[in-house]
Design an enzyme around this catalytic site. Structure first.
Site, PDB file in Angstrom:
ATOM      1  CG  PHE A   1      13.717   3.099  -1.293  1.00 55.20           C
ATOM      2  CD1 PHE A   1      15.018   3.257  -1.779  1.00 55.20           C
ATOM      3  CD2 PHE A   1      12.947   2.079  -1.838  1.00 55.20           C
ATOM      4  CE1 PHE A   1      15.523   2.422  -2.774  1.00 55.20           C
ATOM      5  CE2 PHE A   1      13.445   1.248  -2.830  1.00 55.20           C
ATOM      6  CZ  PHE A   1      14.733   1.419  -3.296  1.00 55.20           C
TER       7      PHE A   1
ATOM      8  CB  CYS B   1      10.550   5.107 -11.261  1.00 54.80           C
ATOM      9  SG  CYS B   1      10.566   6.856 -11.602  1.00 54.80           S
TER      10      CYS B   1
HETATM   11  P1  NAD Z   1       6.806   0.992  -1.968  1.00 56.44           P
HETATM   12  O1  NAD Z   1       5.579   0.837  -2.787  1.00 56.44           O
HETATM   13  O2  NAD Z   1       7.285  -0.185  -1.194  1.00 56.44           O
HETATM   14  O3  NAD Z   1       6.611   2.175  -0.883  1.00 56.44           O
HETATM   15  C1  NAD Z   1       6.161   3.450  -1.267  1.00 56.44           C
HETATM   16  C2  NAD Z   1       5.447   4.083  -0.068  1.00 56.44           C
HETATM   17  O4  NAD Z   1       4.294   3.305   0.253  1.00 56.44           O
HETATM   18  C3  NAD Z   1       6.301   4.160   1.195  1.00 56.44           C
HETATM   19  O5  NAD Z   1       6.050   5.389   1.832  1.00 56.44           O
HETATM   20  C4  NAD Z   1       5.795   2.982   2.029  1.00 56.44           C
HETATM   21  O6  NAD Z   1       5.874   3.217   3.413  1.00 56.44           O
HETATM   22  C5  NAD Z   1       4.344   2.861   1.600  1.00 56.44           C
HETATM   23  N1  NAD Z   1       3.857   1.473   1.604  1.00 56.44           N
HETATM   24  C6  NAD Z   1       4.576   0.354   1.319  1.00 56.44           C
HETATM   25  N2  NAD Z   1       3.775  -0.736   1.382  1.00 56.44           N
HETATM   26  C7  NAD Z   1       2.550  -0.296   1.705  1.00 56.44           C
HETATM   27  C8  NAD Z   1       1.294  -0.949   1.913  1.00 56.44           C
HETATM   28  N3  NAD Z   1       1.169  -2.271   1.802  1.00 56.44           N
HETATM   29  N4  NAD Z   1       0.222  -0.196   2.238  1.00 56.44           N
HETATM   30  C9  NAD Z   1       0.335   1.132   2.354  1.00 56.44           C
HETATM   31  N5  NAD Z   1       1.498   1.807   2.168  1.00 56.44           N
HETATM   32  C10 NAD Z   1       2.595   1.107   1.854  1.00 56.44           C
HETATM   33  O7  NAD Z   1       7.941   1.545  -2.942  1.00 56.44           O
HETATM   34  P2  NAD Z   1       9.483   1.761  -2.620  1.00 56.44           P
HETATM   35  O8  NAD Z   1      10.131   0.431  -2.521  1.00 56.44           O
HETATM   36  O9  NAD Z   1       9.657   2.720  -1.513  1.00 56.44           O
HETATM   37  O10 NAD Z   1       9.950   2.504  -3.955  1.00 56.44           O
HETATM   38  C11 NAD Z   1      10.328   1.837  -5.120  1.00 56.44           C
HETATM   39  C12 NAD Z   1       9.161   1.720  -6.088  1.00 56.44           C
HETATM   40  O11 NAD Z   1       8.664   3.014  -6.408  1.00 56.44           O
HETATM   41  C13 NAD Z   1       9.565   1.110  -7.420  1.00 56.44           C
HETATM   42  O12 NAD Z   1       8.533   0.237  -7.821  1.00 56.44           O
HETATM   43  C14 NAD Z   1       9.660   2.300  -8.353  1.00 56.44           C
HETATM   44  O13 NAD Z   1       9.465   2.031  -9.716  1.00 56.44           O
HETATM   45  C15 NAD Z   1       8.561   3.158  -7.821  1.00 56.44           C
HETATM   46  N6  NAD Z   1       8.749   4.548  -8.200  1.00 56.44           N
HETATM   47  C16 NAD Z   1       7.956   5.039  -9.181  1.00 56.44           C
HETATM   48  C17 NAD Z   1       8.116   6.336  -9.599  1.00 56.44           C
HETATM   49  C18 NAD Z   1       7.257   6.904 -10.680  1.00 56.44           C
HETATM   50  O14 NAD Z   1       7.323   8.090 -10.900  1.00 56.44           O
HETATM   51  N7  NAD Z   1       6.439   6.128 -11.365  1.00 56.44           N
HETATM   52  C19 NAD Z   1       9.094   7.149  -9.000  1.00 56.44           C
HETATM   53  C20 NAD Z   1       9.885   6.624  -7.990  1.00 56.44           C
HETATM   54  C21 NAD Z   1       9.694   5.305  -7.597  1.00 56.44           C
END
Ligand code: NAD
Length: 502
Positions: free
Chosen positions: A155, A287
């Site tokens: 998100f 992140c």
């Molecule tokens: P999230 O892991 O909740 O969701 C990411 C994606 O995975 C979304 O499209 C969501 O629909 C899907 N998803 C969520 N739960 C799932 C499951 N159980 N099974 C399959 N798919 C699932 O992450 P978020 O809250 O959207 O984003 C924030 C997180 O992303 C933070 O931890 C942040 O550090 C990380 N992030 C990392 C980077 C990087 O480059 N390392 C960059 C941006 C964000």
């Protein structure tokens, strides 16, 4: 454009047009600054993913054969359109994510960098050629696309993170199915429509909205060649394990806990500016946000003073007004982040600036939490060990460089780490010794430019390819080495031995 924030239900984008799909499930999309639901998004079924993959598979036949010049023209046009209409996309980001408009424009600019990198792809796709490796034999290499590639995004960067992947994937001849975050999904449709306007054929770039059901089908689908994922660490680990178990190439970028080590010789004004910008920009939902300042004892008090003074000038409110910081993404997330402030206080930390109950320039029901500063954070507290992902900056006091490095390297994550010092020797030692994929020297958010690659170490990246840059080109292509000889009669004769050079 058909998909604007005023639509009631956001559809998928499949085969160059909107599609309601077959699922009856929908999810709420909030306006976080107002605390209200502004639209619904379809939550796609396995059948909806199948429809998108089918469209992408069919489109791959022609798109993978399209000339480099043709693919490049689409990328150039997309860049031109996106540049001209950045404001439109920024408004969508602010309305669904909450980040302030200038920050939304910054996110788009960093995504555009990758589009520009993809415009130069003909150069990067060049293989190598070795003439006369043996008598009359040449060897050369080609780079070819994988097929249908899946992208699953978080998100916090609804435009930039998809742009880390789809421009390079498409320019190298692949076709894409993107599953964006269901929390702020409209940017994905907007970009897919813009790619169509730029001349991309139907089926090359598809968007399926949804949650775990859609993700699981992408992970298992036999016609999906690779998965590029960005999100939290537990989900990244699951994506990596499930995707690779299904024979796919997977890059899964996870969460982070980024530290900034401040040595006594650093310029404390510069450090305080950097800590505030990197801790509270985008409400800490980055992140690469700095969440921990490791201050060497002798400078901790003056540094905290300088940080607090700057924090008092920040204006929190609706990102459409002239504020510095917007709301958090959902009410649940805001409450969870605020809960970490309680945990830290209960564990003996000092709450120096408390963002709970802050006065804002926005609607009362928005998902607000003001900038928060916590001193003396114990490294055993869950508020330290967990990724908080909100506007909470913690200070951990350390005795010197060695203890600071030890604290950083003891953590499970390895996304970004920064050192602030005027001592070149200490900085050089840090860049060699710190366990992180991206290192800042007097730079708090060291996100590499598009022609390098982005990614962390340890629990911040599963798989061996980072995002974009040279890693992106490698990830989205398969190399083929050709050994060629144009036969003439002198090459005849039987010899069952292993080929050797002559
Ligand atoms: P999230 O892991 O909740 O969701 C990411 C994606 O995975 C979304 O499209 C969501 O629909 C899907 N998803 C969520 N739960 C799932 C499951 N159980 N099974 C399959 N798919 C699932 O992450 P978020 O809250 O959207 O984003 C924030 C997180 O992303 C933070 O931890 C942040 O550090 C990380 N992030 C990392 C980077 C990087 O480059 N390392 C960059 C941006 C964000």
């Amino acid at each position: 454009m058909t998909a604007t924030p005023n639509d009631t239900i956001l559809d998928h984008w499949i085969n160059g047009t909107t599609s309601p799909g077959s699922s009856t499930r929908t999810g709420d999309v909030f306006d976080p600054a107002r605390g209200v639901v502004q639209k619904q998004v379809r939550l796609g079924s396995a059948a909806d993913v199948d429809a998108a993959v089918d469209a992408a598979s069919k489109a791959f036949t022609d798109w993978s054969q399209a000339s480099i010049a043709r693919r490049q023209q689409v990328m150039f046009k997309f860049r031109e359109l996106l540049n001209a209409r950045t404001g439109e996309l920024a408004e969508i980001l602010t309305s669904e994510h909450g980040k302030v408009l200038s920050d939304a424009a910054g996110e788009i600019a960093r995504g555009l960098e990758v589009v520009e990198f993809a415009c130069a792809l003909p150069h990067l796709l060049k293989g190598a050629y070795s003439e006369q490796v043996s008598t009359d034999v040449d060897v050369y290499s080609l780079r070819q696309p994988l097929g249908v590639v899946g992208v699953i995004s978080p998100f916090n960067f609804p435009a930039m993170v998809p742009m880390w992947f789809f421009p390079i994937a498409i320019a190298t001849g692949n076709t894409v199915v993107l599953k964006p975050s269901e929390k702020d999904p409209s940017a994905a449709n907007w970009m897919a429509e813009l790619m169509t306007e730029a001349g991309l054929p139907p089926g090359v770039f598809n968007v399926v909205h949804g949650d775990k059901e859609a993700v699981d089908r992408l992970l298992e689908h036999p016609d999906v060649a690779s998965i590029s994922f960005v999100g939290s660490t537990p989900v990244a680990r699951y994506i990596y394990e499930t995707g690779t178990a299904h024979g796919k190439r997977v890059q899964a970028l996870g969460g982070a806990k980024n530290h900034m080590l401040v040595l006594p010789d650093a310029d404390l004004d510069l450090v305080a500016d950097s800590a505030v910008n990197a801790g509270f920009g985008s409400a800490g939902e980055r992140c690469m946000a700095i969440s921990v300042v490791l201050a060497v004892d002798s400078v901790a008090d003056p540094l905290i003073e300088k940080i607090s003074t700057r924090m008092a000038t920040l204006k929190t409110g609706d990102g459409r007004r002239s504020c510095d910081m917007g709301p958090l993404i959902t009410r649940e997330h805001r409450d969870k982040v605020a809960g970490y402030v309680d945990i830290a206080a209960a564990d003996g930390a000092t709450v120096v600036v408390d963002g709970r109950g802050i006065e804002v320039d926005g609607e009362a029901d928005g998902f607000w939490l003001g900038p928060t500063l916590i001193d003396n954070m114990p490294t055993t507290s869950q508020a330290y060990t967990d990724e908080i992902f909100g506007p909470v900056l913690a200070v951990v006091r350390v005795s010197g460089y060695a203890e600071g490095l030890e604290v950083i390297n003891a953590g499970p994550y390895g996304n970004g780490s920064a050192i602030f010092t005027n001592d070149g020797g200490a900085a050089r030692r840090f860049q060699r010794e710190v366990e992180a994929g991206m290192v800042g020297v007097n730079v708090p958010i060291p996100v590499p430019v598009a022609y390098h690659s982005f990614g962390g170490w340890k629990a911040s990246l599963f798989g061996d390819a980072k995002a974009y840059g040279p890693h992106g080109v490698d990830f989205f292509t398969r190399e083929k080495a050709v050994t060629a000889r144009w036969l003439d009669p002198s090459h005849g004769g039987l010899n069952l031995g292993f080929p050797q050079h002559d």
